[in-house]
Design a protein around this motif. Structure first.
Motif, PDB file in Angstrom:
ATOM      1  N   HIS A   1     -47.056 -11.661 -30.772  1.00 22.23           N
ATOM      2  CA  HIS A   1     -47.271 -10.329 -31.344  1.00 22.23           C
ATOM      3  C   HIS A   1     -46.826 -10.281 -32.808  1.00 22.23           C
ATOM      4  O   HIS A   1     -47.573  -9.858 -33.686  1.00 22.23           O
TER       5      HIS A   1
ATOM      6  N   ASP B   1     -49.056  -9.823 -36.239  1.00 20.88           N
ATOM      7  CA  ASP B   1     -48.750  -8.782 -37.230  1.00 20.88           C
ATOM      8  C   ASP B   1     -48.520  -9.399 -38.602  1.00 20.88           C
ATOM      9  O   ASP B   1     -49.007  -8.904 -39.614  1.00 20.88           O
TER      10      ASP B   1
ATOM     11  N   HIS C   1     -42.605   1.535 -33.243  1.00 21.74           N
ATOM     12  CA  HIS C   1     -43.242   2.443 -34.209  1.00 21.74           C
ATOM     13  C   HIS C   1     -43.077   3.891 -33.744  1.00 21.74           C
ATOM     14  O   HIS C   1     -42.868   4.788 -34.542  1.00 21.74           O
TER      15      HIS C   1
ATOM     16  N   ASP D   1     -44.908  -2.716 -29.881  1.00 24.19           N
ATOM     17  CA  ASP D   1     -45.196  -1.697 -30.895  1.00 24.19           C
ATOM     18  C   ASP D   1     -44.580  -0.332 -30.575  1.00 24.19           C
ATOM     19  O   ASP D   1     -44.724   0.597 -31.366  1.00 24.19           O
TER      20      ASP D   1
ATOM     21  N   HIS E   1     -54.195  -5.922 -30.233  1.00 24.68           N
ATOM     22  CA  HIS E   1     -53.011  -6.492 -29.569  1.00 24.68           C
ATOM     23  C   HIS E   1     -53.266  -6.673 -28.078  1.00 24.68           C
ATOM     24  O   HIS E   1     -52.831  -7.658 -27.483  1.00 24.68           O
TER      25      HIS E   1
ATOM     26  N   HIS F   1     -39.610  -5.550 -34.154  1.00 24.52           N
ATOM     27  CA  HIS F   1     -40.295  -6.494 -35.042  1.00 24.52           C
ATOM     28  C   HIS F   1     -39.268  -7.189 -35.928  1.00 24.52           C
ATOM     29  O   HIS F   1     -39.255  -7.022 -37.141  1.00 24.52           O
TER      30      HIS F   1
HETATM   31 ZN   LIG Z   1     -46.601  -4.876 -34.036  1.00 22.45          ZN
END
Ligand SMILES: [Zn+2]
Length: 147
Positions: free
Chosen positions: A107, A111, A41, A38, A6, A76
Protein backbone atom coordinates in the motif's frame (compact mmCIF):
# COMPACT_ATOMS: atom_id res chain seq x y z
CA UNK A 1 -4.22 6.66 -4.92
CA UNK A 2 -7.97 6.15 -4.93
CA UNK A 3 -9.72 3.47 -2.85
CA UNK A 4 -10.78 1.70 -6.04
CA UNK A 5 -7.17 1.28 -7.20
CA UNK A 6 -6.08 0.24 -3.72
CA UNK A 7 -8.83 -2.38 -3.70
CA UNK A 8 -7.78 -3.72 -7.10
CA UNK A 9 -4.09 -3.85 -6.17
CA UNK A 10 -4.85 -5.32 -2.72
CA UNK A 11 -6.93 -8.00 -4.46
CA UNK A 12 -4.04 -8.79 -6.77
CA UNK A 13 -1.37 -8.89 -4.04
CA UNK A 14 -3.55 -10.92 -1.67
CA UNK A 15 -4.32 -13.44 -4.43
CA UNK A 16 -0.61 -13.82 -5.18
CA UNK A 17 0.20 -14.01 -1.47
CA UNK A 18 -2.53 -16.60 -0.87
CA UNK A 19 -1.39 -18.74 -3.81
CA UNK A 20 2.23 -18.68 -2.60
CA UNK A 21 1.59 -19.25 1.13
CA UNK A 22 -1.74 -21.15 0.98
CA UNK A 23 -2.79 -19.08 3.98
CA UNK A 24 -6.39 -17.95 3.77
CA UNK A 25 -6.09 -15.60 6.77
CA UNK A 26 -2.76 -14.26 5.59
CA UNK A 27 -4.35 -13.49 2.25
CA UNK A 28 -7.39 -11.91 3.91
CA UNK A 29 -5.20 -9.71 6.13
CA UNK A 30 -3.06 -8.73 3.15
CA UNK A 31 -6.22 -7.61 1.33
CA UNK A 32 -7.83 -5.82 4.27
CA UNK A 33 -4.67 -4.03 5.43
CA UNK A 34 -3.91 -2.97 1.86
CA UNK A 35 -7.20 -1.07 1.82
CA UNK A 36 -7.89 -0.03 5.40
CA UNK A 37 -4.51 1.61 5.84
CA UNK A 38 -6.12 4.74 4.38
CA UNK A 39 -8.37 5.05 7.43
CA UNK A 40 -5.74 7.36 8.87
CA UNK A 41 -6.92 9.97 6.34
CA UNK A 42 -10.29 9.77 8.03
CA UNK A 43 -8.64 10.31 11.41
CA UNK A 44 -6.86 13.41 10.06
CA UNK A 45 -10.15 14.75 8.72
CA UNK A 46 -11.91 14.18 12.05
CA UNK A 47 -9.10 15.96 13.92
CA UNK A 48 -9.23 18.92 11.52
CA UNK A 49 -12.96 19.31 11.04
CA UNK A 50 -14.28 17.83 14.27
CA UNK A 51 -16.76 15.76 12.34
CA UNK A 52 -16.93 12.46 10.49
CA UNK A 53 -17.46 11.98 6.79
CA UNK A 54 -17.59 8.94 4.57
CA UNK A 55 -17.65 11.03 1.41
CA UNK A 56 -14.56 10.37 -0.69
CA UNK A 57 -15.18 13.65 -2.51
CA UNK A 58 -15.10 15.55 0.80
CA UNK A 59 -11.90 13.83 1.90
CA UNK A 60 -10.29 14.47 -1.48
CA UNK A 61 -11.24 18.12 -1.20
CA UNK A 62 -9.68 18.40 2.25
CA UNK A 63 -6.45 16.66 1.30
CA UNK A 64 -6.16 17.95 -2.26
CA UNK A 65 -7.53 21.49 -2.15
CA UNK A 66 -7.23 22.97 1.32
CA UNK A 67 -3.70 24.28 1.72
CA UNK A 68 -3.75 24.86 5.44
CA UNK A 69 -4.03 22.24 8.13
CA UNK A 70 -2.19 19.23 9.40
CA UNK A 71 -1.58 15.88 7.82
CA UNK A 72 -0.63 13.14 10.26
CA UNK A 73 -1.47 9.98 8.25
CA UNK A 74 -0.08 7.95 11.10
CA UNK A 75 -0.38 4.53 9.41
CA UNK A 76 1.57 5.82 6.38
CA UNK A 77 4.88 5.68 8.21
CA UNK A 78 7.92 3.75 7.04
CA UNK A 79 9.10 3.63 10.64
CA UNK A 80 6.04 1.69 11.83
CA UNK A 81 6.17 -0.64 8.85
CA UNK A 82 9.85 -1.29 9.48
CA UNK A 83 9.05 -2.03 13.14
CA UNK A 84 6.27 -4.40 12.04
CA UNK A 85 8.71 -6.36 9.84
CA UNK A 86 11.27 -6.35 12.66
CA UNK A 87 8.62 -7.59 15.10
CA UNK A 88 7.63 -10.38 12.70
CA UNK A 89 11.25 -11.44 12.16
CA UNK A 90 12.23 -11.23 15.82
CA UNK A 91 9.26 -13.25 17.08
CA UNK A 92 9.15 -15.44 13.95
CA UNK A 93 5.45 -14.75 13.52
CA UNK A 94 3.20 -16.70 11.17
CA UNK A 95 2.33 -16.05 7.53
CA UNK A 96 -0.84 -14.32 8.77
CA UNK A 97 1.29 -11.53 10.24
CA UNK A 98 3.43 -11.47 7.12
CA UNK A 99 0.21 -11.05 5.11
CA UNK A 100 -0.59 -7.97 7.17
CA UNK A 101 2.91 -6.61 6.58
CA UNK A 102 2.76 -7.31 2.84
CA UNK A 103 -0.59 -5.49 2.65
CA UNK A 104 0.65 -2.31 4.36
CA UNK A 105 4.01 -2.39 2.59
CA UNK A 106 2.53 -2.69 -0.89
CA UNK A 107 0.00 0.00 0.00
CA UNK A 108 2.63 2.55 1.03
CA UNK A 109 4.83 1.72 -1.96
CA UNK A 110 1.89 2.24 -4.33
CA UNK A 111 1.17 5.56 -2.63
CA UNK A 112 4.84 6.50 -2.84
CA UNK A 113 5.05 5.94 -6.58
CA UNK A 114 1.59 7.17 -7.46
CA UNK A 115 0.90 10.22 -5.28
CA UNK A 116 2.52 13.56 -6.21
CA UNK A 117 4.34 14.08 -2.92
CA UNK A 118 7.76 15.00 -1.60
CA UNK A 119 10.16 12.02 -1.38
CA UNK A 120 10.27 11.76 2.42
CA UNK A 121 6.61 12.36 3.24
CA UNK A 122 6.01 8.79 4.35
CA UNK A 123 8.65 9.08 7.05
CA UNK A 124 6.87 9.98 10.28
CA UNK A 125 10.03 11.76 11.44
CA UNK A 126 9.95 13.97 8.32
CA UNK A 127 6.34 14.92 8.99
CA UNK A 128 7.13 15.56 12.65
CA UNK A 129 10.10 17.76 11.66
CA UNK A 130 7.71 19.78 9.49
CA UNK A 131 5.15 19.96 12.30
CA UNK A 132 2.70 17.98 10.14
CA UNK A 133 1.87 21.15 8.17
CA UNK A 134 0.41 20.42 4.77
CA UNK A 135 2.22 23.34 3.17
CA UNK A 136 5.60 22.06 4.34
CA UNK A 137 4.90 18.47 3.41
CA UNK A 138 3.31 18.76 -0.02
CA UNK A 139 5.40 19.87 -3.01
CA UNK A 140 4.99 23.46 -4.22
CA UNK A 141 2.76 22.51 -7.14
CA UNK A 142 0.77 19.84 -5.31
CA UNK A 143 -2.50 21.74 -5.13
CA UNK A 144 -2.20 22.79 -8.76
CA UNK A 145 -1.71 19.16 -9.77
CA UNK A 146 -4.65 17.97 -7.67
CA UNK A 147 -7.14 20.36 -9.33
ZN1 LIG B 1 -2.62 5.37 1.32
Amino acid sequence: MSPVYHTVYAGFFSAVYGSVTHSLWGSVLCFVSGILMDLDHLLDYILAKKRLTFSYKTLLSYFGSEKSGKIYIIFHSYEFIFLLWLFIAFYQLSVVWVGLAVGVTTHILLDKFHNPIRPFVYFLTYRMKNKFNKESIYPEDYFKRMT
